[in-house]
Design a protein around this motif. Structure first.
Motif, PDB file in Angstrom:
ATOM      1  N   UNK A  85      53.950  59.093  11.554  1.00  0.00           N
ATOM      2  CA  UNK A  85      54.851  58.783  12.655  1.00  0.00           C
ATOM      3  C   UNK A  85      56.227  59.417  12.516  1.00  0.00           C
ATOM      4  N   UNK A  86      56.736  59.526  11.277  1.00  0.00           N
ATOM      5  CA  UNK A  86      58.129  59.943  11.072  1.00  0.00           C
ATOM      6  C   UNK A  86      58.201  61.238  10.264  1.00  0.00           C
ATOM      7  N   UNK A  87      59.210  62.035  10.570  1.00  0.00           N
ATOM      8  CA  UNK A  87      59.490  63.241   9.796  1.00  0.00           C
ATOM      9  C   UNK A  87      60.288  62.835   8.554  1.00  0.00           C
ATOM     10  N   UNK A  88      59.595  62.747   7.420  1.00  0.00           N
ATOM     11  CA  UNK A  88      60.221  62.340   6.165  1.00  0.00           C
ATOM     12  C   UNK A  88      60.563  63.550   5.297  1.00  0.00           C
ATOM     13  N   UNK A  89      60.655  64.721   5.932  1.00  0.00           N
ATOM     14  CA  UNK A  89      60.820  65.954   5.180  1.00  0.00           C
ATOM     15  C   UNK A  89      62.075  66.004   4.330  1.00  0.00           C
ATOM     16  N   UNK A  90      63.211  65.526   4.863  1.00  0.00           N
ATOM     17  CA  UNK A  90      64.450  65.593   4.088  1.00  0.00           C
ATOM     18  C   UNK A  90      64.354  64.742   2.823  1.00  0.00           C
ATOM     19  N   UNK A  91      63.784  63.560   2.958  1.00  0.00           N
ATOM     20  CA  UNK A  91      63.650  62.673   1.794  1.00  0.00           C
ATOM     21  C   UNK A  91      62.707  63.266   0.762  1.00  0.00           C
ATOM     22  N   UNK A  92      61.561  63.783   1.221  1.00  0.00           N
ATOM     23  CA  UNK A  92      60.600  64.369   0.298  1.00  0.00           C
ATOM     24  C   UNK A  92      61.172  65.628  -0.352  1.00  0.00           C
ATOM     25  N   UNK A  93      61.926  66.403   0.429  1.00  0.00           N
ATOM     26  CA  UNK A  93      62.523  67.631  -0.107  1.00  0.00           C
ATOM     27  C   UNK A  93      63.500  67.325  -1.234  1.00  0.00           C
ATOM     28  N   UNK A  94      64.334  66.314  -1.030  1.00  0.00           N
ATOM     29  CA  UNK A  94      65.308  65.955  -2.070  1.00  0.00           C
ATOM     30  C   UNK A  94      64.606  65.496  -3.333  1.00  0.00           C
ATOM     31  N   UNK A  95      63.550  64.695  -3.162  1.00  0.00           N
ATOM     32  CA  UNK A  95      62.805  64.201  -4.320  1.00  0.00           C
ATOM     33  C   UNK A  95      62.140  65.357  -5.073  1.00  0.00           C
ATOM     34  N   UNK A  96      61.478  66.240  -4.343  1.00  0.00           N
ATOM     35  CA  UNK A  96      60.736  67.318  -4.995  1.00  0.00           C
ATOM     36  C   UNK A  96      61.663  68.362  -5.608  1.00  0.00           C
ATOM     37  N   UNK A  97      62.818  68.621  -4.952  1.00  0.00           N
ATOM     38  CA  UNK A  97      63.774  69.555  -5.552  1.00  0.00           C
ATOM     39  C   UNK A  97      64.238  69.025  -6.904  1.00  0.00           C
ATOM     40  N   UNK A  98      64.552  67.738  -6.971  1.00  0.00           N
ATOM     41  CA  UNK A  98      65.028  67.149  -8.223  1.00  0.00           C
ATOM     42  C   UNK A  98      63.932  67.183  -9.283  1.00  0.00           C
ATOM     43  N   UNK A  99      62.696  66.863  -8.893  1.00  0.00           N
ATOM     44  CA  UNK A  99      61.589  66.881  -9.848  1.00  0.00           C
ATOM     45  C   UNK A  99      61.378  68.286 -10.397  1.00  0.00           C
ATOM     46  N   UNK A 100      61.433  69.295  -9.506  1.00  0.00           N
ATOM     47  CA  UNK A 100      61.232  70.674  -9.951  1.00  0.00           C
ATOM     48  C   UNK A 100      62.331  71.115 -10.912  1.00  0.00           C
ATOM     49  N   UNK A 101      63.577  70.813 -10.563  1.00  0.00           N
ATOM     50  CA  UNK A 101      64.707  71.259 -11.384  1.00  0.00           C
ATOM     51  C   UNK A 101      64.665  70.649 -12.782  1.00  0.00           C
ATOM     52  N   UNK A 102      64.115  69.446 -12.908  1.00  0.00           N
ATOM     53  CA  UNK A 102      64.182  68.731 -14.180  1.00  0.00           C
ATOM     54  C   UNK A 102      62.844  68.657 -14.902  1.00  0.00           C
ATOM     55  N   UNK A 103      61.880  69.444 -14.480  1.00  0.00           N
ATOM     56  CA  UNK A 103      60.601  69.484 -15.198  1.00  0.00           C
ATOM     57  C   UNK A 103      60.744  70.380 -16.424  1.00  0.00           C
ATOM     58  N   UNK A 104      60.245  69.939 -17.567  1.00  0.00           N
ATOM     59  CA  UNK A 104      60.367  70.764 -18.780  1.00  0.00           C
ATOM     60  C   UNK A 104      59.775  72.156 -18.628  1.00  0.00           C
ATOM     61  N   UNK A 105      58.638  72.261 -17.917  1.00  0.00           N
ATOM     62  CA  UNK A 105      58.016  73.563 -17.675  1.00  0.00           C
ATOM     63  C   UNK A 105      57.691  73.664 -16.187  1.00  0.00           C
ATOM     64  N   UNK A 106      58.153  74.738 -15.568  1.00  0.00           N
ATOM     65  CA  UNK A 106      57.826  75.036 -14.180  1.00  0.00           C
ATOM     66  C   UNK A 106      57.163  76.407 -14.176  1.00  0.00           C
ATOM     67  N   UNK A 107      55.996  76.520 -13.542  1.00  0.00           N
ATOM     68  CA  UNK A 107      55.220  77.755 -13.639  1.00  0.00           C
ATOM     69  C   UNK A 107      54.476  78.008 -12.339  1.00  0.00           C
ATOM     70  N   UNK A 108      54.090  79.266 -12.148  1.00  0.00           N
ATOM     71  CA  UNK A 108      53.226  79.606 -11.032  1.00  0.00           C
ATOM     72  C   UNK A 108      52.010  80.352 -11.554  1.00  0.00           C
ATOM     73  N   UNK A 109      50.868  80.066 -10.970  1.00  0.00           N
ATOM     74  CA  UNK A 109      49.624  80.711 -11.350  1.00  0.00           C
ATOM     75  C   UNK A 109      49.414  81.896 -10.412  1.00  0.00           C
ATOM     76  N   UNK A 110      49.283  83.086 -10.977  1.00  0.00           N
ATOM     77  CA  UNK A 110      49.324  84.341 -10.231  1.00  0.00           C
ATOM     78  C   UNK A 110      48.013  85.103 -10.407  1.00  0.00           C
ATOM     79  N   UNK A 111      47.467  85.632  -9.312  1.00  0.00           N
ATOM     80  CA  UNK A 111      46.272  86.461  -9.369  1.00  0.00           C
ATOM     81  C   UNK A 111      46.613  87.894  -8.963  1.00  0.00           C
ATOM     82  N   UNK A 112      45.808  88.869  -9.406  1.00  0.00           N
ATOM     83  CA  UNK A 112      46.116  90.263  -9.070  1.00  0.00           C
ATOM     84  C   UNK A 112      46.100  90.536  -7.572  1.00  0.00           C
ATOM     85  N   UNK A 113      45.088  90.012  -6.869  1.00  0.00           N
ATOM     86  CA  UNK A 113      44.995  90.172  -5.427  1.00  0.00           C
ATOM     87  C   UNK A 113      44.747  88.802  -4.807  1.00  0.00           C
ATOM     88  N   UNK A 114      44.347  88.778  -3.541  1.00  0.00           N
ATOM     89  CA  UNK A 114      44.292  87.504  -2.816  1.00  0.00           C
ATOM     90  C   UNK A 114      42.981  87.394  -2.042  1.00  0.00           C
TER      91      UNK A 114
END
Length: 356
Positions: free
Chosen positions: A246-275
């Motif tokens: 029902x509601x656009x909770x994007x701002x709240x979720x964005x703030x939470x996830x930005x903080x979680x990402x910034x303070x995670x001991x390891x942040x990584x992306x899994x990368x493949x040669x092609x797609x």
């Protein structure tokens, strides 16, 4: 210290003489390939999948099984190209392979075996005999204890030798686990994660699809995510699904996830040669191997895939990190500061299985 020593220093192997997972002693050693493969599938279906959608089905033959994509469990809005669906199936394939090795089989895995059948993801047989190593045992033991951990991590660094093990586990299938080493990288990706949240939650179709996959843990569907994913008590899952729809909770979720990402001991992306679909399945196999290795080390993980699911933000992820390939997933790793939640519910194996 060897990789096996490091793994075994953190895994609880249960009381002496008792199988750690409680049911491996039921493996049908004297039965034929069909029964053995069926038993191994009971571990494979514990693999992670997007929204815990479990988008797979199986044809079980006398000496092999076929793994198919189940398009009735696809995420049409979040995953229109079925990229994440095939990654999920890749994770299932590797979890199955881990179980087969544990039970003494090399595993014979043929990925995308028929060019004219794109939704036949793999054909799997027992393969030759195999003597599992200590590392195989530790990774197998992690299958039932692995679970996505969506809360902030403890303020504790993950040792470099552990992150090296995670990268080694990933790279054996071709993809790379690119770890963000600098604060600039982490800050830029955290901003993209927040922007992904805002864009996705602004879309009513996205919110409707997401809410459709939010189910009580003890619900009848045996799939999906409970309200605990969004930091609410499980008993309020129905309320949470209504609010998301029902509601656009994007701002709240964005703030939470930005903080979680910034303070995670390891942040990584899994990368493949092609797609391509073969890359997606390889990504899923690498993902399963990486997550099981992390779990064996006592390290938890979760996903922050929002910018990967928005095409122009996905390109920004690749550009900002200078990647030589396509980012498929964004993961965070660390040590939990509260009990790790149990695995999400799983559909009965019988509901996904056709005996041929």
């Amino acid at each position: 210290m060897t990789r096996a020593d490091r793994l075994f220093s953190t895994v609880d192997h249960g009381a002496p003489g008792r199988p750690p997972l409680g049911r491996e002693h039921l493996y049908p050693t004297d039965a034929g390939p069909r029964e053995r493969l069926r038993f191994a599938l009971s571990y494979a279906v514990l693999a992670p999948s997007s929204h815990n959608s479990q988008p797979w089905r199986f044809d079980l033959h006398e000496d092999h099984l076929c793994i198919h994509a189940d398009l009735t469990h696809r995420l049409e809005i979040t995953d229109p190209d079925c990229r994440e669906l095939m990654i999920s199936i890749g994770a299932l394939i590797e979890t199955l392979a881990v179980a087969l090795r544990h039970f003494g089989h090399l595993g014979d895995v043929e990925v995308l075996p028929e060019p004219n059948a794109p939704w036949l993801a793999a054909r799997v047989g027992l393969g030759g005999s195999y003597e599992p190593s200590d590392v195989d045992q530790a990774v197998f033991d992690a299958i039932e204890t692995r679970a996505t951990y969506r809360f902030p991590f403890a303020d504790q660094a993950v040792p470099n030798d552990v992150t090296a093990d995670l990268q080694d586990a990933c790279r054996q299938f071709g993809p790379d686990l690119h770890i963000m080493r600098t604060q600039d990288e982490r800050h830029m990706i955290a901003d993209l994660i927040a922007e992904g949240d805002k864009r996705q939650f602004a879309d009513p179709a996205f919110r409707a699809e997401l809410s459709n996959w939010i189910h009580p843990r003890r619900g009848d569907t045996h799939d999906g995510m409970s309200g605990e994913v969004f930091g609410m008590p499980g008993v309020l899952t129905g309320v949470g699904a209504f609010a998301i729809r029902t509601f656009d909770l994007g701002d709240k979720q964005a703030a939470r996830d930005r903080d979680i990402a910034e303070h995670s001991p390891v942040l990584a992306t899994l990368v493949t040669p092609t797609d391509q679909p073969a890359d997606w399945i390889a990504c899923g196999r690498a993902l399963a191997a990486t997550l099981l290795t992390a779990t064996a080390h006592g390290v938890s993980a979760s996903f922050l895939n929002q910018p990967i699911e928005v095409p122009d933000l996905r390109r920004d992820v690749a550009d900002h990190l200078g990647l030589d390939g396509m980012p498929q997933l964004i993961l965070r790793f660390g040590y939990p500061n509260r009990p790790v939640p149990p695995l999400g519910p799983r559909r009965p194996l019988s509901s996904m299985l056709t005996d041929m």
